[in-house]
Scaffold this motif. Structure first.
Motif, PDB file in Angstrom:
ATOM      1  N   ASP A  39       0.803  -1.227   0.000  1.00 18.44           N
ATOM      2  CA  ASP A  39       0.000   0.000   0.000  1.00 18.44           C
ATOM      3  C   ASP A  39       0.833   1.273   0.000  1.00 18.44           C
ATOM      4  O   ASP A  39       0.334   2.346  -0.330  1.00 18.44           O
ATOM      5  N   LYS A  40       2.112   1.178   0.380  1.00 15.61           N
ATOM      6  CA  LYS A  40       2.996   2.341   0.403  1.00 15.61           C
ATOM      7  C   LYS A  40       3.866   2.436  -0.851  1.00 15.61           C
ATOM      8  O   LYS A  40       4.793   3.237  -0.915  1.00 15.61           O
ATOM      9  N   GLY A  41       3.568   1.602  -1.851  1.00 11.15           N
ATOM     10  CA  GLY A  41       4.314   1.652  -3.101  1.00 11.15           C
ATOM     11  C   GLY A  41       5.671   0.974  -3.022  1.00 11.15           C
ATOM     12  O   GLY A  41       6.571   1.286  -3.795  1.00 11.15           O
ATOM     13  N   ARG A  42       5.803   0.000  -2.121  1.00  7.43           N
ATOM     14  CA  ARG A  42       7.078  -0.702  -1.958  1.00  7.43           C
ATOM     15  C   ARG A  42       6.966  -2.119  -2.490  1.00  7.43           C
ATOM     16  O   ARG A  42       5.903  -2.731  -2.463  1.00  7.43           O
ATOM     17  N   VAL A  43       8.088  -2.623  -2.952  1.00 10.98           N
ATOM     18  CA  VAL A  43       8.162  -3.989  -3.465  1.00 10.98           C
ATOM     19  C   VAL A  43       9.422  -4.629  -2.894  1.00 10.98           C
ATOM     20  O   VAL A  43      10.433  -3.953  -2.686  1.00 10.98           O
ATOM     21  N   ILE A  44       9.322  -5.908  -2.614  1.00  9.60           N
ATOM     22  CA  ILE A  44      10.505  -6.678  -2.227  1.00  9.60           C
ATOM     23  C   ILE A  44      11.007  -7.341  -3.504  1.00  9.60           C
ATOM     24  O   ILE A  44      10.320  -8.190  -4.090  1.00  9.60           O
ATOM     25  N   SER A  73      15.898  -2.249   5.437  1.00  3.64           N
ATOM     26  CA  SER A  73      16.367  -3.416   6.183  1.00  3.64           C
ATOM     27  C   SER A  73      15.556  -4.681   5.878  1.00  3.64           C
ATOM     28  O   SER A  73      16.016  -5.783   6.146  1.00  3.64           O
ATOM     29  N   GLN A  74      14.360  -4.516   5.334  1.00  2.00           N
ATOM     30  CA  GLN A  74      13.537  -5.671   4.957  1.00  2.00           C
ATOM     31  C   GLN A  74      13.575  -5.925   3.445  1.00  2.00           C
ATOM     32  O   GLN A  74      12.717  -6.617   2.906  1.00  2.00           O
ATOM     33  N   ASN A  75      14.561  -5.312   2.786  1.00  2.74           N
ATOM     34  CA  ASN A  75      14.778  -5.466   1.337  1.00  2.74           C
ATOM     35  C   ASN A  75      13.639  -4.921   0.491  1.00  2.74           C
ATOM     36  O   ASN A  75      13.421  -5.371  -0.628  1.00  2.74           O
ATOM     37  N   ARG A  76      12.934  -3.926   1.020  1.00  4.22           N
ATOM     38  CA  ARG A  76      11.869  -3.278   0.252  1.00  4.22           C
ATOM     39  C   ARG A  76      12.439  -2.060  -0.455  1.00  4.22           C
ATOM     40  O   ARG A  76      13.303  -1.375   0.065  1.00  4.22           O
ATOM     41  N   VAL A  77      11.904  -1.811  -1.643  1.00  7.35           N
ATOM     42  CA  VAL A  77      12.284  -0.645  -2.433  1.00  7.35           C
ATOM     43  C   VAL A  77      11.009   0.127  -2.739  1.00  7.35           C
ATOM     44  O   VAL A  77      10.012  -0.459  -3.154  1.00  7.35           O
ATOM     45  N   THR A  78      11.054   1.431  -2.529  1.00 11.06           N
ATOM     46  CA  THR A  78       9.903   2.267  -2.850  1.00 11.06           C
ATOM     47  C   THR A  78       9.936   2.639  -4.321  1.00 11.06           C
ATOM     48  O   THR A  78      10.956   3.107  -4.834  1.00 11.06           O
ATOM     49  N   ILE A  79       8.814   2.422  -4.990  1.00 17.25           N
ATOM     50  CA  ILE A  79       8.663   2.839  -6.382  1.00 17.25           C
ATOM     51  C   ILE A  79       7.916   4.168  -6.347  1.00 17.25           C
ATOM     52  O   ILE A  79       6.766   4.216  -5.903  1.00 17.25           O
ATOM     53  N   PRO A  80       8.551   5.262  -6.777  1.00 16.16           N
ATOM     54  CA  PRO A  80       7.878   6.571  -6.730  1.00 16.16           C
ATOM     55  C   PRO A  80       6.557   6.575  -7.494  1.00 16.16           C
ATOM     56  O   PRO A  80       6.386   5.852  -8.484  1.00 16.16           O
ATOM     57  N   ALA A  81       5.627   7.395  -7.015  1.00 15.05           N
ATOM     58  CA  ALA A  81       4.277   7.454  -7.591  1.00 15.05           C
ATOM     59  C   ALA A  81       4.294   7.728  -9.091  1.00 15.05           C
ATOM     60  O   ALA A  81       3.530   7.120  -9.843  1.00 15.05           O
ATOM     61  N   ASN A  82       5.163   8.648  -9.547  1.00  9.61           N
ATOM     62  CA  ASN A  82       5.181   8.956 -10.980  1.00  9.61           C
ATOM     63  C   ASN A  82       5.612   7.756 -11.820  1.00  9.61           C
ATOM     64  O   ASN A  82       5.109   7.553 -12.924  1.00  9.61           O
ATOM     65  N   ARG A 126       5.171   4.523 -10.809  1.00  8.16           N
ATOM     66  CA  ARG A 126       4.065   3.554 -10.715  1.00  8.16           C
ATOM     67  C   ARG A 126       2.980   3.899 -11.728  1.00  8.16           C
ATOM     68  O   ARG A 126       2.441   3.025 -12.405  1.00  8.16           O
ATOM     69  N   GLU A 127       2.702   5.192 -11.847  1.00  7.18           N
ATOM     70  CA  GLU A 127       1.685   5.639 -12.809  1.00  7.18           C
ATOM     71  C   GLU A 127       2.135   5.368 -14.243  1.00  7.18           C
ATOM     72  O   GLU A 127       1.362   4.866 -15.060  1.00  7.18           O
ATOM     73  N   TYR A 128       3.384   5.701 -14.556  1.00  6.94           N
ATOM     74  CA  TYR A 128       3.917   5.490 -15.900  1.00  6.94           C
ATOM     75  C   TYR A 128       3.762   4.026 -16.332  1.00  6.94           C
ATOM     76  O   TYR A 128       3.365   3.734 -17.460  1.00  6.94           O
ATOM     77  N   ALA A 129       4.091   3.099 -15.432  1.00  4.48           N
ATOM     78  CA  ALA A 129       4.064   1.677 -15.766  1.00  4.48           C
ATOM     79  C   ALA A 129       2.711   1.027 -15.479  1.00  4.48           C
ATOM     80  O   ALA A 129       2.545  -0.169 -15.728  1.00  4.48           O
ATOM     81  N   GLY A 130       1.760   1.804 -14.973  1.00  2.09           N
ATOM     82  CA  GLY A 130       0.435   1.262 -14.675  1.00  2.09           C
ATOM     83  C   GLY A 130       0.468   0.184 -13.609  1.00  2.09           C
ATOM     84  O   GLY A 130      -0.266  -0.799 -13.681  1.00  2.09           O
ATOM     85  N   LEU A 131       1.342   0.357 -12.614  1.00  2.00           N
ATOM     86  CA  LEU A 131       1.521  -0.683 -11.611  1.00  2.00           C
ATOM     87  C   LEU A 131       0.378  -0.712 -10.610  1.00  2.00           C
ATOM     88  O   LEU A 131      -0.031   0.325 -10.089  1.00  2.00           O
ATOM     89  N   GLY A 132      -0.091  -1.889 -10.351  1.00  2.00           N
ATOM     90  CA  GLY A 132      -1.048  -2.152  -9.292  1.00  2.00           C
ATOM     91  C   GLY A 132      -0.401  -3.117  -8.320  1.00  2.00           C
ATOM     92  O   GLY A 132       0.827  -3.252  -8.277  1.00  2.00           O
ATOM     93  N   ARG A 133      -1.182  -3.823  -7.584  1.00  2.00           N
ATOM     94  CA  ARG A 133      -0.644  -4.749  -6.578  1.00  2.00           C
ATOM     95  C   ARG A 133       0.130  -5.905  -7.223  1.00  2.00           C
ATOM     96  O   ARG A 133       1.171  -6.320  -6.726  1.00  2.00           O
ATOM     97  N   GLU A 134      -0.389  -6.424  -8.338  1.00  2.00           N
ATOM     98  CA  GLU A 134       0.238  -7.577  -8.994  1.00  2.00           C
ATOM     99  C   GLU A 134       1.346  -7.113  -9.932  1.00  2.00           C
ATOM    100  O   GLU A 134       1.093  -6.373 -10.877  1.00  2.00           O
TER     101      GLU A 134
END
Length: 143
Positions: A12-17, A83-92, A94-102
């Motif tokens: 929900d915070k735009g992060r991915v492991i 520390s949990q190997n998460r990377v934040t994907i900036p909102a712009n 995420r929008e460009y790539a049309g990223l959702g949860r999957e």
């Protein structure tokens, strides 16, 4: 080297492991930027520095070069996994790539790519037929 196909989730915070197999290469930092076909490119810090050397050699008198560099570099974001190997994907991005949860994350040799899963599946279906029917040498000396 980045290889394989993975299916992490975007939180929900735009992060991915990112995949465990990519962690050593990316642990000291990475650059996430716009890719082609509406995916995101993920480069290790070292690989992105190599790209920067080539970028500095590009002719600024070429409009195509300027356009490409503007789009490519204006979307670039340096990230360090937490520390949990998460990377934040900036909102712009995420929008460009049309990223959702999957998500689908693929290894593409010198980079990883992050795709909207539906977009990846459509791309794969379309490109796979061409790949299977290739009768010419696409990459000189490969096959």
């Amino acid at each position: 080297m980045f290889l394989g196909t993975y299916a992490p989730k975007l939180d929900d915070k735009g992060r991915v492991i990112l995949p465990a197999k990519f962690r050593d290469e990316l642990s000291s930092g990475m650059v996430v930027t716009r890719g082609q076909e509406r995916c995101l490119y993920v480069f290790s810090q070292r690989e992105f520095e190599n790209i920067q050397v080539k970028v500095r050699q590009a002719s600024l008198t070429s409009k195509q070069n300027r356009d490409f560099l503007r789009l490519f570099l204006s979307g670039a974001n340096q990230e360090i996994p937490d520390s949990q190997n998460r990377v934040t994907i900036p909102a712009n991005l995420r929008e460009y790539a049309g990223l959702g949860r999957e998500l689908t994350v693929i290894g593409a040799g010198d980079r990883a790519e992050i795709w909207n899963t539906e977009a990846w599946n459509a791309y794969y279906e379309s490109a796979e037929a061409d790949f299977a029917n290739t009768t010419e040498e696409v990459i000189p000396g490969l096959f």
